[in-house]
Design a protein around this motif. Structure first.
Motif, PDB file in Angstrom:
ATOM      1  N   GLN A 112      -1.037   0.084   1.004  1.00 10.01           N
ATOM      2  CA  GLN A 112      -1.815  -1.119   0.859  1.00 10.01           C
ATOM      3  C   GLN A 112      -1.179  -2.308   0.941  1.00 10.01           C
ATOM      4  O   GLN A 112       0.221  -2.413   1.018  1.00 10.01           O
ATOM      5  N   ASP A 153      -2.781  -6.040  -3.185  1.00  7.88           N
ATOM      6  CA  ASP A 153      -3.820  -5.175  -3.312  1.00  7.88           C
ATOM      7  C   ASP A 153      -3.537  -4.489  -4.789  1.00  7.88           C
ATOM      8  O   ASP A 153      -4.587  -4.060  -5.424  1.00  7.88           O
ATOM      9  N   TYR A 180      -5.877  -7.216  -7.306  1.00  9.28           N
ATOM     10  CA  TYR A 180      -6.997  -7.734  -7.127  1.00  9.28           C
ATOM     11  C   TYR A 180      -7.780  -8.384  -8.273  1.00  9.28           C
ATOM     12  O   TYR A 180      -7.638  -7.762  -9.671  1.00  9.28           O
ATOM     13  N   ASP A 204      -7.204  -2.462  -5.459  1.00  8.43           N
ATOM     14  CA  ASP A 204      -8.512  -2.171  -4.717  1.00  8.43           C
ATOM     15  C   ASP A 204      -8.174  -1.587  -3.289  1.00  8.43           C
ATOM     16  O   ASP A 204      -7.840  -0.558  -3.250  1.00  8.43           O
ATOM     17  N   THR A 205      -8.235  -2.230  -2.371  1.00  6.67           N
ATOM     18  CA  THR A 205      -8.117  -1.927  -1.004  1.00  6.67           C
ATOM     19  C   THR A 205      -6.721  -1.071  -0.487  1.00  6.67           C
ATOM     20  O   THR A 205      -5.843  -1.234  -0.938  1.00  6.67           O
TER      21      THR A 205
END
Length: 276
Positions: free
Chosen positions: A96, A100, A103, A211-212
């Motif tokens: 990541q 990230d 977030y 998150d991502t």
């Protein structure tokens, strides 16, 4: 597109083409533009052809990973959780961006709307981002539930935009009284003066969450998985060509990630009734 292989157990074969995609949080043209230099870098480091596979929505990313039509995907936390649930835990997060792990989602409204806090949304309308978006839907919905607001019961209208930038357009155009989106995209739009904060303003920001990530199916050969991970981790912002890649990814470096980082996302999805 190359074949995805026959059904049933088999010895993992080395990949000759790496099929890559990303959740379409922004316009397809912007997502594709941001991937270009990264794709060329991966081709060099992995010594294989990298094929960019554009998708129209978040569900297509989940389906691609689940059915192994996609080898490597940039997924949101919720997208990862959905894909992992459908495969019985067979999706592996590799890396990541450093940011990230911090977030946030931001709620916006038109200036003069009278909306200053989440509780003011009762009896008003909202535009979320895509339904499978972590920052555009799941975590904003969790924030509303925490404020004792049930979107479908307490709001007059609930919309879902195609991307985060489209949420801003919905609020600007008066189709929704408020909107929720990824804070990084909101900040970019403000910095690039694509939105006037005298016209549209933020009024609530969620606590941080993971998150991502760039993720793969567990059936990918372990050696290939490690080479991909190493390639991301070796990106160096002191090298001009690699800095361009990192800048387009809106990052200074990549770091390893793990399944446990997304347990909060999973819990939020279960609490909201979005994970079956």
């Amino acid at each position: 597109m190359i074949a995805t292989g026959s059904a049933g157990p088999a010895i993992a074969q080395p990949l000759k083409v790496l099929r890559v995609t990303a959740i379409p949080g922004e316009s397809p043209a912007e997502v594709t533009r941001r991937f270009g230099p990264l794709g060329r870098y991966l081709e060099t480091k992995l010594d294989m052809r990298v094929e960019w596979v554009p998708v129209l929505d978040y569900d297509a990313v989940v389906d691609g990973l689940v059915h192994k039509k996609i080898d490597l995907a940039l997924v949101g936390g919720f997208t990862f959780v959905l894909a992992n649930a459908r495969t019985g835990g067979r999706i592996v997060p590799l890396v990541q961006r450093e940011s990230d792990g911090e977030y946030r989602s931001v709620f916006i409204t038109r200036a003069g709307s009278g909306i200053k806090r989440l509780e003011d949304l009762k009896g008003r309308s909202i535009s979320f981002g895509p339904g499978s978006s972590t920052s555009g839907h799941l975590m904003p919905r969790a924030a509303l539930l925490n404020a004792r607001i049930r979107p479908e019961a307490d709001l007059t209208r609930v919309l879902y935009a195609s991307g985060h930038d489209a949420v801003v357009s919905a609020v600007l155009g008066g189709r929704a009284d408020a909107g929720a989106l990824n804070i990084y995209i909101w900040e970019r739009l403000v910095t690039e003066k694509k939105v006037d904060t005298a016209v549209v303003t933020e009024f609530f920001t969620t606590p941080p969450y993971y998150d991502t990530s760039w993720s793969v199916h567990a059936d990918m050969p372990a050696a290939t998985r490690e080479r991909i991970k190493t390639a991301f981790l070796k990106l160096d912002a002191t090298k001009p060509d690699e800095k361009e890649i990192l800048d387009l990814q809106r990052s200074t470096k990549f770091v390893p990630t793990r399944v446990e980082n997304y347990q909060r996302i999973k819990a939020a999805a279960e609490n909201a009734g979005l994970l079956k």
